[in-house]
Motif scaffolding. Structure first.
Motif, PDB file in Angstrom:
ATOM      1  N   LEU A   4       0.861  -1.179   0.000  1.00  7.29           N
ATOM      2  CA  LEU A   4       0.000   0.000   0.000  1.00  7.29           C
ATOM      3  C   LEU A   4       0.900   1.233   0.000  1.00  7.29           C
ATOM      4  CD1 LEU A   4      -2.603   1.699   0.490  1.00  7.29           C
ATOM      5  CD2 LEU A   4      -2.272   1.254   2.952  1.00  7.29           C
ATOM      6  N   TRP A   5       0.845   2.018  -1.093  1.00  7.39           N
ATOM      7  CA  TRP A   5       1.646   3.246  -1.196  1.00  7.39           C
ATOM      8  C   TRP A   5       0.724   4.449  -0.980  1.00  7.39           C
ATOM      9  CZ3 TRP A   5       5.860   3.308  -5.585  1.00  7.39           C
ATOM     10  CH2 TRP A   5       6.842   2.347  -5.277  1.00  7.39           C
ATOM     11  N   ILE A   6       1.113   5.328  -0.060  1.00  5.58           N
ATOM     12  CA  ILE A   6       0.285   6.473   0.331  1.00  5.58           C
ATOM     13  C   ILE A   6       0.963   7.751  -0.159  1.00  5.58           C
ATOM     14  CG2 ILE A   6      -0.927   7.569   2.235  1.00  5.58           C
ATOM     15  CD1 ILE A   6      -0.233   4.989   3.892  1.00  5.58           C
ATOM     16  N   HIS A   7       0.253   8.548  -0.944  1.00  4.30           N
ATOM     17  CA  HIS A   7       0.895   9.712  -1.560  1.00  4.30           C
ATOM     18  C   HIS A   7       1.082  10.850  -0.564  1.00  4.30           C
ATOM     19  CE1 HIS A   7      -2.638  12.337  -1.878  1.00  4.30           C
ATOM     20  NE2 HIS A   7      -3.325  11.395  -2.512  1.00  4.30           N
ATOM     21  N   GLY A   8       1.982  11.773  -0.920  1.00  7.98           N
ATOM     22  CA  GLY A   8       2.265  12.936  -0.090  1.00  7.98           C
ATOM     23  C   GLY A   8       1.311  14.072  -0.401  1.00  7.98           C
ATOM     24  N   GLY A   9       1.644  15.228   0.081  1.00  9.70           N
ATOM     25  CA  GLY A   9       0.825  16.406  -0.176  1.00  9.70           C
ATOM     26  C   GLY A   9       0.387  17.120   1.101  1.00  9.70           C
ATOM     27  N   PRO A  10      -0.776  16.761   1.660  1.00  4.32           N
ATOM     28  CA  PRO A  10      -1.715  15.729   1.201  1.00  4.32           C
ATOM     29  C   PRO A  10      -2.564  16.148   0.003  1.00  4.32           C
ATOM     30  CG  PRO A  10      -2.615  16.849   3.098  1.00  4.32           C
ATOM     31  CD  PRO A  10      -1.251  17.439   2.898  1.00  4.32           C
ATOM     32  N   LEU A  11      -2.459  17.442  -0.386  1.00  4.81           N
ATOM     33  CA  LEU A  11      -3.287  17.935  -1.483  1.00  4.81           C
ATOM     34  C   LEU A  11      -2.645  17.548  -2.804  1.00  4.81           C
ATOM     35  CD1 LEU A  11      -4.147  21.433   0.016  1.00  4.81           C
ATOM     36  CD2 LEU A  11      -5.458  19.310   0.168  1.00  4.81           C
ATOM     37  N   GLY A  12      -2.832  16.313  -3.200  1.00  3.40           N
ATOM     38  CA  GLY A  12      -2.258  15.777  -4.419  1.00  3.40           C
ATOM     39  C   GLY A  12      -2.979  14.525  -4.840  1.00  3.40           C
ATOM     40  N   SER A  13      -2.419  13.855  -5.842  1.00  4.29           N
ATOM     41  CA  SER A  13      -3.067  12.671  -6.394  1.00  4.29           C
ATOM     42  C   SER A  13      -2.021  11.795  -7.052  1.00  4.29           C
ATOM     43  CB  SER A  13      -4.120  13.096  -7.426  1.00  4.29           C
ATOM     44  OG  SER A  13      -4.605  11.992  -8.162  1.00  4.29           O
ATOM     45  N   TRP A  14      -2.244  10.474  -7.030  1.00  7.22           N
ATOM     46  CA  TRP A  14      -1.434   9.558  -7.827  1.00  7.22           C
ATOM     47  C   TRP A  14      -1.950   9.641  -9.264  1.00  7.22           C
ATOM     48  CZ3 TRP A  14       2.817   8.032  -5.721  1.00  7.22           C
ATOM     49  CH2 TRP A  14       2.918   7.543  -4.408  1.00  7.22           C
ATOM     50  N   ASN A  15      -1.321  10.441 -10.122  1.00  7.76           N
ATOM     51  CA  ASN A  15      -1.827  10.535 -11.495  1.00  7.76           C
ATOM     52  C   ASN A  15      -0.739  10.696 -12.541  1.00  7.76           C
ATOM     53  OD1 ASN A  15      -1.049  13.246 -11.342  1.00  7.76           O
ATOM     54  ND2 ASN A  15      -3.133  13.982 -10.963  1.00  7.76           N
ATOM     55  N   ALA A  16       0.528  10.711 -12.132  1.00  3.21           N
ATOM     56  CA  ALA A  16       1.608  10.947 -13.094  1.00  3.21           C
ATOM     57  C   ALA A  16       2.808  10.083 -12.755  1.00  3.21           C
ATOM     58  CB  ALA A  16       2.002  12.423 -13.096  1.00  3.21           C
ATOM     59  N   TRP A  17       3.663   9.925 -13.731  1.00  3.29           N
ATOM     60  CA  TRP A  17       4.906   9.180 -13.537  1.00  3.29           C
ATOM     61  C   TRP A  17       5.708   9.789 -12.396  1.00  3.29           C
ATOM     62  CZ3 TRP A  17       6.726   4.799 -15.893  1.00  3.29           C
ATOM     63  CH2 TRP A  17       8.059   4.470 -15.685  1.00  3.29           C
ATOM     64  N   THR A  18       6.340   8.952 -11.590  1.00  4.18           N
ATOM     65  CA  THR A  18       7.224   9.424 -10.536  1.00  4.18           C
ATOM     66  C   THR A  18       8.511   8.619 -10.569  1.00  4.18           C
ATOM     67  OG1 THR A  18       7.550   9.512  -8.128  1.00  4.18           O
ATOM     68  CG2 THR A  18       5.898   7.979  -8.931  1.00  4.18           C
ATOM     69  N   TRP A  19       9.643   9.319 -10.513  1.00  2.00           N
ATOM     70  CA  TRP A  19      10.937   8.646 -10.475  1.00  2.00           C
ATOM     71  C   TRP A  19      11.278   8.203  -9.057  1.00  2.00           C
ATOM     72  CZ3 TRP A  19      12.836   7.324 -15.005  1.00  2.00           C
ATOM     73  CH2 TRP A  19      12.543   8.099 -16.133  1.00  2.00           C
ATOM     74  N   ARG A  20      10.803   8.969  -8.061  1.00  2.00           N
ATOM     75  CA  ARG A  20      11.171   8.658  -6.680  1.00  2.00           C
ATOM     76  C   ARG A  20      10.340   7.515  -6.104  1.00  2.00           C
ATOM     77  NH1 ARG A  20      14.012   7.640  -4.781  1.00  2.00           N
ATOM     78  NH2 ARG A  20      13.521   8.006  -2.622  1.00  2.00           N
ATOM     79  N   TRP A  21       9.083   7.435  -6.427  1.00  2.00           N
ATOM     80  CA  TRP A  21       8.226   6.341  -5.949  1.00  2.00           C
ATOM     81  C   TRP A  21       7.667   5.638  -7.181  1.00  2.00           C
ATOM     82  CZ3 TRP A  21       6.838   4.963  -0.830  1.00  2.00           C
ATOM     83  CH2 TRP A  21       7.463   5.739   0.163  1.00  2.00           C
ATOM     84  N   ASN A  22       8.489   4.800  -7.779  1.00  2.00           N
ATOM     85  CA  ASN A  22       8.092   4.155  -9.024  1.00  2.00           C
ATOM     86  C   ASN A  22       7.634   2.725  -8.756  1.00  2.00           C
ATOM     87  OD1 ASN A  22       8.436   2.666 -11.676  1.00  2.00           O
ATOM     88  ND2 ASN A  22       8.769   4.793 -12.280  1.00  2.00           N
ATOM     89  N   PRO A  23       6.345   2.437  -8.983  1.00  2.53           N
ATOM     90  CA  PRO A  23       5.823   1.114  -8.608  1.00  2.53           C
ATOM     91  C   PRO A  23       6.440  -0.027  -9.411  1.00  2.53           C
ATOM     92  CG  PRO A  23       4.208   2.323  -9.907  1.00  2.53           C
ATOM     93  CD  PRO A  23       5.304   3.294  -9.584  1.00  2.53           C
ATOM     94  N   TRP A  24       6.912   0.238 -10.636  1.00  4.67           N
ATOM     95  CA  TRP A  24       7.381  -0.850 -11.495  1.00  4.67           C
ATOM     96  C   TRP A  24       8.685  -1.464 -10.994  1.00  4.67           C
ATOM     97  CZ3 TRP A  24       3.267  -2.184 -13.692  1.00  4.67           C
ATOM     98  CH2 TRP A  24       2.339  -1.222 -14.118  1.00  4.67           C
ATOM     99  N   LEU A  25       9.436  -0.742 -10.176  1.00  7.45           N
ATOM    100  CA  LEU A  25      10.627  -1.346  -9.569  1.00  7.45           C
ATOM    101  C   LEU A  25      10.242  -2.441  -8.583  1.00  7.45           C
ATOM    102  CD1 LEU A  25      12.752   1.861  -8.952  1.00  7.45           C
ATOM    103  CD2 LEU A  25      13.305   0.008 -10.529  1.00  7.45           C
ATOM    104  N   LEU A  26       9.084  -2.272  -7.935  1.00  9.53           N
ATOM    105  CA  LEU A  26       8.635  -3.280  -6.979  1.00  9.53           C
ATOM    106  C   LEU A  26       7.813  -4.377  -7.640  1.00  9.53           C
ATOM    107  CD1 LEU A  26       9.507  -3.120  -4.024  1.00  9.53           C
ATOM    108  CD2 LEU A  26       9.559  -0.896  -5.131  1.00  9.53           C
TER     109      LEU A  26
END
Length: 701
Positions: A466-488
């Motif tokens: 379970l990955w919980i995004h920061g912000g909190p005023l944000g959304s999981w909607n774009a590519w991220t290099w720092r929290w990249n799910p495909w590495l896991l």
């Protein structure tokens, strides 16, 4: 027959992953024939990224080509009205290689040829701004507060350096920002103008360039241009920017000002209690400015972000300007991007249900009814939107969880997007992505992305993170290099990326559901979507972990103190003791409006440390000023002294603390990112999979 081995992807090897080129920024020439972007690539040692400017073909016919090259890198491209490209770089000046490297202003001629330094100063240049229809160039650069002129500023800087003085005397708040100490330099806006003529008696050379000089437009701005959004009118006569206005009790708000480029006169356009204002783009005729307003939050009311139009024509008397609401009935937080050339509409982006599409907003002056229509139809996030001179196409950077940022052409009539020839191909990945949703306790829909590894099935269910995004005023909607799910997912995990209460892209009420009560609706939303996901036959409900950074780290800490359902918790740059965090973060004036002291106590994870029975991996950088290192240090001490897995009589504990002395909120150095992922994988393998994965050798253990 031996089956053919499935090829690995860049996500199966961290060195290959770190080497993927990273695209950012987009600039379009005034005639619409050239696009320039910035590409970051890993150096040969794998220790840092170097940036370079690349030119893309807006027509999509020619291959991308690199147009700058240096070890120091280049960034911040801006087209002048004649097609020249300005950029900043700390690479040595071939004409004057001595001296310490600082960001100088460089120019790449429109007709081709070598880039050259056109302006250099000891304090460097932060960014460059140009006018679309006029020969007008401006830069943002820092000066020491007591400096009388550029020569005096250079002497003062040299004296501080020679005497090894780093002390800074402050008289206003704040004093830090993310990972930077504010001061002693203060940002100013400068006009770039022709300098003095060549020295008398000195022979001219065939390639001699006219010298340039700076004229300070905002000498009395103090430190108040910090963080400013800035827009230049098409004719180059006016610069619109935000000043930070100090208020009583270390509070502040952003006010909107206009700076006259000829005289340097500054006029306050908008300054109202309880509201901050930021400039958007100026209309093609120069008469209308888009304004973004953000209301002050209170412990019981989330901020509201709205768009307006402001008449800035010469006919408006000073102090009489009035804001015209723009699409206030649209329940999204829009980011203005660009006007259509005829001034009939504005293109914006906005978080929207797991995407950040491009939208068109009709402007009241040209339409009987104000309307918002979606332009791009895919589930992607768009940034850096620019428009062709004929208004037929827009260009933007587009990303999603399927692919990293890439340049695209958007047909503004059909919404069709076309990927432009790029410096690198999309990285190949394994696994698949699904859009799912659960129902919250109050009946709200809680959406999420679920990244699944190859082979996940009822016969072979995957462990879940379970990955919980920061912000909190944000959304999981774009590519991220720092929290990249495909590495896991490459390691066999499923990764759940939910948008709980407080997330953007679902309307004001969805934000308000969690406002001032972080431990309530956001937590129960996360548990609801976790419950729905682990009920799937392709997920192993017995092997799960929770992870988050920043606000996501706060939620990870809160989760650890509320439930023992997870096998491990990873918390990065996390808020732990809210009474301590509020006055020590770099933006206390914002934070302390969000919760009363009682609310902070009720929602503080440190109050529940005695209930924590899950192994936790704490990660923190010492240069993190947004979530100061004191949060990580206190969390680590209290885990070892008060949690149910506190250190035993021999000092042993299953908790771990990954500490970066010279990193900030994000951990940016490539080898540190490699260590970050390696330690996370080791910790998860041990606690979730009961496997022993070696720690990164770089740790020296």
């Amino acid at each position: 027959m031996i089956p053919e081995e499935r090829p690995l992807t860049p996500f199966h090897d961290l060195d290959h992953y770190l080497a993927i080129p990273r695209v950012s920024g987009l600039a379009l020439s005034p005639d619409g024939t050239r696009l320039v972007t910035t590409v970051a690539t890993l150096n040969g040692k794998g220790t840092e990224y170097a940036t370079a400017l690349w030119e893309l073909d807006p027509a999509g016919q020619k291959q991308a080509r690199r147009i700058t090259r240096s070890t120091k890198g280049e960034a911040g491209a801006a087209f002048a009205a004649n097609g020249d490209v300005y950029f900043t770089s700390a690479r040595p000046d071939p004409e004057s290689p001595e001296g310490d490297p600082v960001n100088a202003l460089w120019l790449l001629p429109a007709g081709g040829g070598e880039a050259r330094v056109v302006l250099n100063r000891p304090g460097g240049v932060s960014s460059v701004l140009t006018a679309r229809n006029a020969d007008a160039t401006f830069v943002v650069a820092e000066v020491l507060a007591g400096s009388a002129d550029e020569e005096d500023d250079a002497e003062r800087r040299k004296a501080r350096k020679d005497n090894k003085v780093s002390a800074i005397l402050h008289s206003e708040y704040p004093v830090r920002y993310w990972d930077a100490d504010l001061g002693p330099g203060q940002p100013r806006l400068f006009a770039v103008e022709p300098g003095k003529d060549q020295e008398p008696g000195k022979p001219a050379t065939v390639d001699a360039a006219a010298p340039l000089a700076l004229r300070n437009l905002t000498p009395d701005a103090g430190p108040r241009l910090r963080e400013a959004e800035t827009s230049v009118s098409p004719d180059g006569r006016t610069i619109y920017t935000s000043y930070t206005r100090p208020l009583a009790k270390a509070d502040s708000r952003s006010i909107l000002v206009a700076v006259d480029a000829a005289s340097g006169t500054t006029k306050v356009l908008l300054d109202h209690e309880g509201m901050s204002y930021f400039p958007g783009p100026v209309s093609p005729d120069g008469n209308t400015l888009v304004v973004v307003s953000e209301s002050d939050s209170t412990p019981h009311q989330a901020p509201q972000v709205k768009l307006h139009l402001l008449d800035v024509s010469d006919e408006v008397e000073p102090g009489t300007a009035r804001l015209t609401p723009l699409a206030h009935d649209w329940d999204r937080w829009a980011k203005p991007a660009a006007w259509l050339p005829d001034g009939s509409a504005l293109l914006v982006t906005a978080d929207d249900d797991g995407a950040s599409p491009v939208f068109r907003i009709s402007v009241p002056a040209a339409a009987a009814e104000v309307g918002v229509s979606r332009v791009t139809q895919d589930a992607a996030a768009y940034t850096d939107v620019v428009i062709s001179p004929d208004g037929r196409h827009a260009y933007a950077l587009r990303s999603s969880y399927e692919f990293p940022p890439e340049a695209v052409r958007i047909d503004l009539q059909t919404g069709e997007t076309t990927r432009l020839p790029a410096p690198a191909d999309r990285p190949v990945r394994s696994g698949r992505l699904e859009r799912i949703a659960a129902t919250a306790v109050d009946g709200s829909r809680v959406p999420a992305y679920l990244a699944l590894p190859e082979g996940a099935s009822a016969e072979s269910p995957a462990p879940m993170l379970l990955w919980i995004h920061g912000g909190p005023l944000g959304s999981w909607n774009a590519w991220t290099w720092r929290w990249n799910p495909w590495l896991l997912t490459a390691k066999g995990y499923a990764v759940l990326l939910p948008d709980p209460a407080l997330s953007t892209g679902y309307g004001q009420n969805y934000i308000q559901r969690g406002w001032g009560a972080w431990g309530k609706a956001p937590f129960t939303d996360l548990m609801a979507v976790t419950d729905a996901t682990v009920d799937r036959p392709d997920i192993n409900a017995e092997r799960t972990a929770a992870m988050g950074g920043s606000f996501g780290g706060y939620m990870a800490n809160w989760v650890a103190g509320q439930t023992d359902r997870f096998k491990a918790v990873v918390t990065h740059a996390s808020l732990w003791a809210l009474d301590q965090f509020g006055p020590t973060t770099d933006a206390s004036q914002y934070w302390l409006k969000e919760m009363t002291e009682e609310m902070a106590r009720e929602n503080s994870p440190h109050q529940h440390v005695e209930k924590i029975s899950t192994p936790m991996l704490v990660i923190h950088g010492d240069k993190d000023y947004r979530v100061p290192i004191g949060e990580g240090l206190r969390l680590w001490y209290e885990l070892l002294s008060k949690s149910q897995l506190a250190a035993d009589q021999d000092g042993r504990t299953p908790h771990r603390f990954l500490y970066f002395p010279d990193e900030n909120h994000w951990v940016l150095q490539p080898q540190h990112a490699k260590v970050w992922y390696g330690v996370v994988e080791h910790f998860l393998a041990r606690n979730v999979l009961d496997q022993d994965v070696p720690l990164p050798s770089e740790l020296g253990l």
